[in-house]
Structures are given as structure tokens and as C-alpha cells.
Motif scaffolding. Structure first.
Motif: not given
Length: 58
Positions: A6-9, A11, A14
Motif C-alpha cells: 500500500q502507498v498512501e496517495e 503521502g 508518492s
């Protein structure tokens, strides 16, 4: 192996010049080559103070 699931949009990950992506594998954290244990990666990240350097493999 420590793989991003998971990569926090919006954040920090990104916003990098080469943003982190799902499936990227972390191989080095702050000049320490990972032996493959998730707990090791968590400990190294938590032990980082001002700078966190990751080497990832796509």
C-alpha cells in the motif's frame, strides 16, 4: 522480503522523484541490507531519525 502492499496517495512516498509503487521490494534501509524479515525493516524505519534512505527493487 519486504514488499509495499500500500502507498498512501498524497503521502511523502508518492511525492518522490521516483514515487514508490505497489510491489516495490525494499532491499536496503539506511545502508543496512535486509535479510528478509519484516520486523527487521520495521525496526530500522522506527530507528531512523531525520533521514530515511530506502533502496528498492522493481
Amino acid at each position: 522480503m519486504c514488499v509495499f502492499s500500500q502507498v498512501e496517495e498524497g503521502g511523502k512516498a508518492s511525492l518522490l522523484q521516483h514515487p514508490l509503487q505497489l510491489g516495490d521490494e525494499v532491499v536496503i534501509i539506511n545502508d543496512v541490507e535486509l535479510s528478509g524479515w519484516r520486523q527487521e525493516a520495521i525496526s530500522l524505519v522506527k530507528g531512523s531519525y531525520k533521514t530515511l534512505r530506502l533502496t528498492v527493487r522493481r
